[in-house]
Design an enzyme around this catalytic site. Sequence first.
Site, mmCIF file in Angstrom:
data_model
loop_
_atom_site.group_PDB
_atom_site.id
_atom_site.type_symbol
_atom_site.label_atom_id
_atom_site.label_comp_id
_atom_site.label_asym_id
_atom_site.label_seq_id
_atom_site.Cartn_x
_atom_site.Cartn_y
_atom_site.Cartn_z
ATOM 1 N N GLN A 145 0.311 8.486 7.159
ATOM 2 C CA GLN A 145 0.530 9.514 6.326
ATOM 3 C C GLN A 145 -0.812 10.273 5.611
ATOM 4 O O GLN A 145 -1.069 9.432 4.750
ATOM 5 C CB GLN A 145 1.569 9.560 5.190
ATOM 6 N N SER A 148 -1.555 12.767 0.257
ATOM 7 C CA SER A 148 -2.054 12.816 -1.130
ATOM 8 C C SER A 148 -3.733 13.001 -1.187
ATOM 9 O O SER A 148 -4.355 12.660 -0.460
ATOM 10 C CB SER A 148 -1.708 11.337 -1.753
ATOM 11 N N SER A 180 -2.167 4.621 3.502
ATOM 12 C CA SER A 180 -1.700 3.138 3.764
ATOM 13 C C SER A 180 -1.892 2.965 5.239
ATOM 14 O O SER A 180 -1.722 3.697 6.113
ATOM 15 C CB SER A 180 -0.345 2.916 3.458
ATOM 16 N N GLU A 263 11.415 8.934 3.837
ATOM 17 C CA GLU A 263 10.877 7.897 3.026
ATOM 18 C C GLU A 263 11.841 7.468 1.842
ATOM 19 O O GLU A 263 11.904 6.275 1.757
ATOM 20 C CB GLU A 263 9.369 8.051 2.515
ATOM 21 N N SER A 384 6.283 9.757 -7.634
ATOM 22 C CA SER A 384 6.417 9.178 -8.815
ATOM 23 C C SER A 384 7.816 9.123 -9.404
ATOM 24 O O SER A 384 8.635 9.926 -9.179
ATOM 25 C CB SER A 384 5.424 9.573 -9.792
ATOM 26 N N GLU A 386 8.744 10.072 -12.239
ATOM 27 C CA GLU A 386 8.810 11.337 -12.586
ATOM 28 C C GLU A 386 9.331 12.395 -11.787
ATOM 29 O O GLU A 386 10.162 13.386 -12.348
ATOM 30 C CB GLU A 386 7.444 11.788 -13.594
#
Length: 416
Positions: A145, A148, A180, A263, A384, A386
């Site tokens: 992926q 980010s 990753s 995911e 995250s 949050e």
Amino acid sequence: MQSPSLEEFRNEARSWLAESGLARAGTDDGAPVWGRGSDDVSVFHNLPFEEEKALLDRLRNWQRTKFESGYGALTWSEEFGGRGLSPEFEDAFTVEEQAFDTGGAHELLSVTLHLIAPTIRLLGTDEQRQRFIRSFLSGRELGCQLFSEPGAGSDLASLGTRAVRDGDDWVISGQKVWTSGAQFAQWGELIARTDPDVPKHRGMTAFLVPMDSPGIAIRPLRQMSGGTSFNEVFFDEVRIPDRLRLGDVGAGWKVALTTLGFERGASSSTAGVGGSWLQAVGLAAFTQADGDPVLRQQLADVVIAHKLGEIAHARDEQTRSQGHPLGAIGSVRKMQWVRRMLGISDFVTAALGPRLAVDSGEWGTFAWGQHVLGVPGYRIAGGSDEIQRNIIAERMLGLPTEQRTDRTTSWRESRR
């Protein structure tokens, strides 16, 4: 062809696994045996490059063996090499497989099988489905992926990697981070900015990028647990053909949400990374923590959380089998999954004490440090805590959305 009954399938799978040549991982029911085999409970691998590559090669070979024997894509249609069975058959096979030593796990293989391949099935062209899905499901090729960026993590829609149209090609420049397995991947699912003059959620496009393309540089990042599973990936005028565009121009946010939905949905599975509840029970017996009233209660919480996870997983599989998406419940499952892993961390830290921090060579003790150091990363990975709470609050509880000005402002003009 008529589908077998679940019991017939279990017997079939059990016989096939017994003849596969794999060593048994523990007892007949798959429970680990203390002191036998590897005591690796790492969340993120802490291996030299060649050893990690060798591990991944072994896992890919096993995935290929399963795929070619009809067990590697059980819920996929026959068109893609699957058997078109319901998720409960896949769960049954996983249970049987856990009784054998299959070599462990690797995030890159999981991303390929459970995130990128399903995204291509839903949003790819017929040509892309034929080119990639069987190759990914069999483990012949792997995909990472490329989402980010240094300035766009939780707020992924702020990403700035640019893709500019040049005839039948796109030219890509920018940087991705926390990718990753990029150093081992043949392909990447990339989200890039194609129109900076519209609001940030609307100006992105997705691509499938060959990771050996000229202009791509991959630099491993050292994690606090010691390994280099994460990478920075740099794009310097990387040229790819338009046929590798995934979805419509400007629809990259839809592609990203699709992949992230897979995911978070995968988090409902009770088979996770790091140490398991069964391994925690084995540790409790070894350290005699199961005789301590406080630690015994902590261990009970670990076991209860696992059992509740199994119930939630069964419910989610039923929802999927009826054709309904998980939606925001995927965010709930992701947070519950991380809490289960954190609960194991808290227990083993208390049970081991100094043995967690000192490598005495004693089996099953110091190795738990890899679990404890790795688990916090999953409070960020895949969105995250949050972000998950925002999704749950807005989409499940109906609470007011946060006040934001960037929904109508162009990406170029927005504050970053």
